[in-house]
Design a protein around this motif. Structure first.
Motif, PDB file in Angstrom:
ATOM      1  N   ILE A 211       0.074  -7.245  -2.247  1.00  0.00           N
ATOM      2  CA  ILE A 211       0.423  -5.883  -1.412  1.00  0.00           C
ATOM      3  C   ILE A 211      -0.007  -5.215   0.141  1.00  0.00           C
ATOM      4  O   ILE A 211      -1.404  -5.711   0.090  1.00  0.00           O
ATOM      5  CB  ILE A 211       0.229  -4.564  -2.133  1.00  0.00           C
ATOM      6  CG1 ILE A 211       0.586  -4.722  -3.822  1.00  0.00           C
ATOM      7  CG2 ILE A 211       0.127  -2.869  -1.353  1.00  0.00           C
ATOM      8  CD1 ILE A 211       2.122  -4.377  -3.576  1.00  0.00           C
ATOM      9  N   SER A 212       0.128  -4.984   0.830  1.00  0.00           N
ATOM     10  CA  SER A 212      -0.156  -4.847   2.380  1.00  0.00           C
ATOM     11  C   SER A 212       0.237  -3.337   2.996  1.00  0.00           C
ATOM     12  O   SER A 212       1.464  -2.627   2.654  1.00  0.00           O
ATOM     13  CB  SER A 212       0.858  -5.500   3.285  1.00  0.00           C
ATOM     14  OG  SER A 212       0.402  -5.245   4.642  1.00  0.00           O
ATOM     15  N   ILE A 213      -0.195  -2.535   2.957  1.00  0.00           N
ATOM     16  CA  ILE A 213      -0.798  -0.874   3.179  1.00  0.00           C
ATOM     17  C   ILE A 213       0.135  -1.027   4.463  1.00  0.00           C
ATOM     18  O   ILE A 213      -1.058  -1.244   6.118  1.00  0.00           O
ATOM     19  CB  ILE A 213      -1.997  -0.191   2.643  1.00  0.00           C
ATOM     20  CG1 ILE A 213      -2.428  -0.804   1.920  1.00  0.00           C
ATOM     21  CG2 ILE A 213      -1.764   1.166   2.922  1.00  0.00           C
ATOM     22  CD1 ILE A 213      -1.127  -0.571   0.484  1.00  0.00           C
ATOM     23  N   ASN A 214       1.358  -0.087   5.163  1.00  0.00           N
ATOM     24  CA  ASN A 214       0.903   0.288   6.434  1.00  0.00           C
ATOM     25  C   ASN A 214       2.293   0.768   6.957  1.00  0.00           C
ATOM     26  O   ASN A 214       3.384   0.850   7.454  1.00  0.00           O
ATOM     27  CB  ASN A 214       2.516  -1.169   6.712  1.00  0.00           C
ATOM     28  CG  ASN A 214       1.880  -2.523   6.964  1.00  0.00           C
ATOM     29  OD1 ASN A 214       1.947  -3.675   5.867  1.00  0.00           O
ATOM     30  ND2 ASN A 214       0.918  -3.002   8.036  1.00  0.00           N
ATOM     31  N   CYS A 215       1.448   1.975   5.888  1.00  0.00           N
ATOM     32  CA  CYS A 215       1.713   2.972   6.141  1.00  0.00           C
ATOM     33  C   CYS A 215       1.353   4.192   6.776  1.00  0.00           C
ATOM     34  O   CYS A 215      -0.388   3.584   6.143  1.00  0.00           O
ATOM     35  CB  CYS A 215       2.983   4.028   4.885  1.00  0.00           C
ATOM     36  SG  CYS A 215       1.782   3.980   3.728  1.00  0.00           S
ATOM     37  N   PRO A 216       1.393   5.536   7.719  1.00  0.00           N
ATOM     38  CA  PRO A 216       0.663   6.411   7.953  1.00  0.00           C
ATOM     39  C   PRO A 216       0.664   7.085   7.422  1.00  0.00           C
ATOM     40  O   PRO A 216       1.013   7.123   6.150  1.00  0.00           O
ATOM     41  CB  PRO A 216       1.324   6.560   9.376  1.00  0.00           C
ATOM     42  CG  PRO A 216       2.135   6.983   7.989  1.00  0.00           C
ATOM     43  CD  PRO A 216       2.765   5.494   8.252  1.00  0.00           C
ATOM     44  N   HIS A 217      -1.215   7.579   7.034  1.00  0.00           N
ATOM     45  CA  HIS A 217      -2.171   8.589   6.862  1.00  0.00           C
ATOM     46  C   HIS A 217      -1.030  10.345   6.531  1.00  0.00           C
ATOM     47  O   HIS A 217      -1.693  10.276   7.748  1.00  0.00           O
ATOM     48  CB  HIS A 217      -3.442   8.817   6.654  1.00  0.00           C
ATOM     49  CG  HIS A 217      -4.026   9.310   6.413  1.00  0.00           C
ATOM     50  ND1 HIS A 217      -5.154   9.962   6.614  1.00  0.00           N
ATOM     51  CD2 HIS A 217      -4.156  10.480   4.815  1.00  0.00           C
ATOM     52  CE1 HIS A 217      -5.473  11.388   6.100  1.00  0.00           C
ATOM     53  NE2 HIS A 217      -5.224  10.662   4.638  1.00  0.00           N
TER      54      HIS A 217
END
Length: 329
Positions: A211-217
């Protein structure tokens, strides 16, 4: 701000020399040569005099600071893509425009994400530590076994510019691309990447190898990977995060990594950075980096050039090209 007087610009951190020189030429610029993060009091002092503030991700521009700012502050030209360190609602209420530097860090961050993905699955950092420790006794058929990534399913959380760039790299490594996004991407991009869209994040998480996290906070993505969702991951799954630490429940992640409920993680960002959970530091199945995903000379100069363009355009009486709108986040 259409007169000929140079606007007073306060820069909170040291930027590349070429960018600082250009700012000195164009604006009445106050630099931070020591590159020490400003305290809240120092930020308040800066915002009391600045017409334009140039902060970075290390500066928390909250409602209290914005409401205490001088009336002359009309632009916050942030040096960076993410704007979760700025209270956009408070800025809008005060009539302060906020800009960022999108697009220029895409390739750099995608490169680092791919590097972390490989380093985690192939135990690169662990092997490097073994050699440096002097405890390596030589090659062995079952020594330092990791996992190949070819043929593995990569689940990308956030298929924006960086997520798409990562997908192209991962395809070259023979990975199967899956993604979850607020909106399905254009069919042509989906076809190019041979990507599978999951409207249900839960369903995607339960089936991926990495899983790669590439969304903004944003408020909507805070702890998007909660303890409940982390428990959906299979034990052989790896997590890579080059976005923002707040997207993952770091306490739950650390606990699951220590118990072997998740195979490993590659983290360039942390929930309370620069503080890092001490328990993470003791885990061999975690690769830890100091928020350096976008740290290339070329990228930093490109960011600075965007900041200069945003300020110059605004002070010339035009709409800056990289204005941040809450509705688009």
């Amino acid at each position: 701000m259409t007169d000929k007087k140079k606007p007073l610009v306060v820069v909170t951190r040291k930027l590349p020399d070429v960018i600082e020189t250009r700012m000195m030429e164009l604006f009445d610029t106050r630099l931070n040569p020591d590159d020490l993060p400003l305290t809240a009091a120092q930020l308040q002092d800066a915002m009391a005099i600045a017409e334009v503030l140039v902060p970075t991700v290390t500066d928390r521009i909250d409602r209290a600071l914005i409401e205490a700012a001088g009336p002359q502050l009309r632009l916050i030209a942030s040096f960076g893509t993410g704007v979760d360190h700025i209270d956009l609602k408070a800025a809008r209420e005060r009539g302060i425009i906020v800009t960022n530097t999108p697009g220029v860090l895409t390739e750099d961050t995608a490169d680092m994400t791919m590097a972390l993905l490989l380093a985690t699955a192939r135990r690169v950092a662990e092997g490097e530590r073994l050699v440096r420790s002097g405890q390596w006794t030589g090659w062995g058929p079952t020594t330092m076994l990791g996992h190949r990534i070819s043929g593995k399913r990569l689940g990308i959380l956030g298929m924006g510019r960086i997520g798409s760039a990562l997908a192209r790299r991962a395809r070259a490594f023979g990975m199967s691309i899956h993604y979850h996004n607020r909106r399905r991407v254009h069919p042509e991009l989906e076809q190019e990447l041979e990507a599978t869209y999951w409207s249900s994040l839960d369903q995607m998480l339960a089936r991926m190898d990495i899983i790669s996290i590439n969304c903004p906070h944003t408020p909507a993505t805070y702890h998007l990977l909660s303890e409940r969702r982390l428990k959906l991951l299979r034990p052989h799954c790896y997590i890579v995060n080059t976005s923002r630490g707040e997207v993952i429940d770091e306490v739950a992640l650390t606990r699951m990594l220590s118990k072997g409920e998740i195979a490993g993680a590659g983290l360039d960002v942390f929930e309370h950075e620069p503080a890092v959970n001490p328990k993470l530091l003791r885990l061999d199945n975690v690769v830890l980096l100091p928020h350096m995903g976008s740290a290339t000379i070329e990228g930093r100069i490109d960011m600075g050039e965007k900041v200069v363009v945003n300020i110059k355009t605004f002070t010339d009486g035009h709409a800056p090209p990289d204005r941040v709108l809450e509705a688009l986040l």
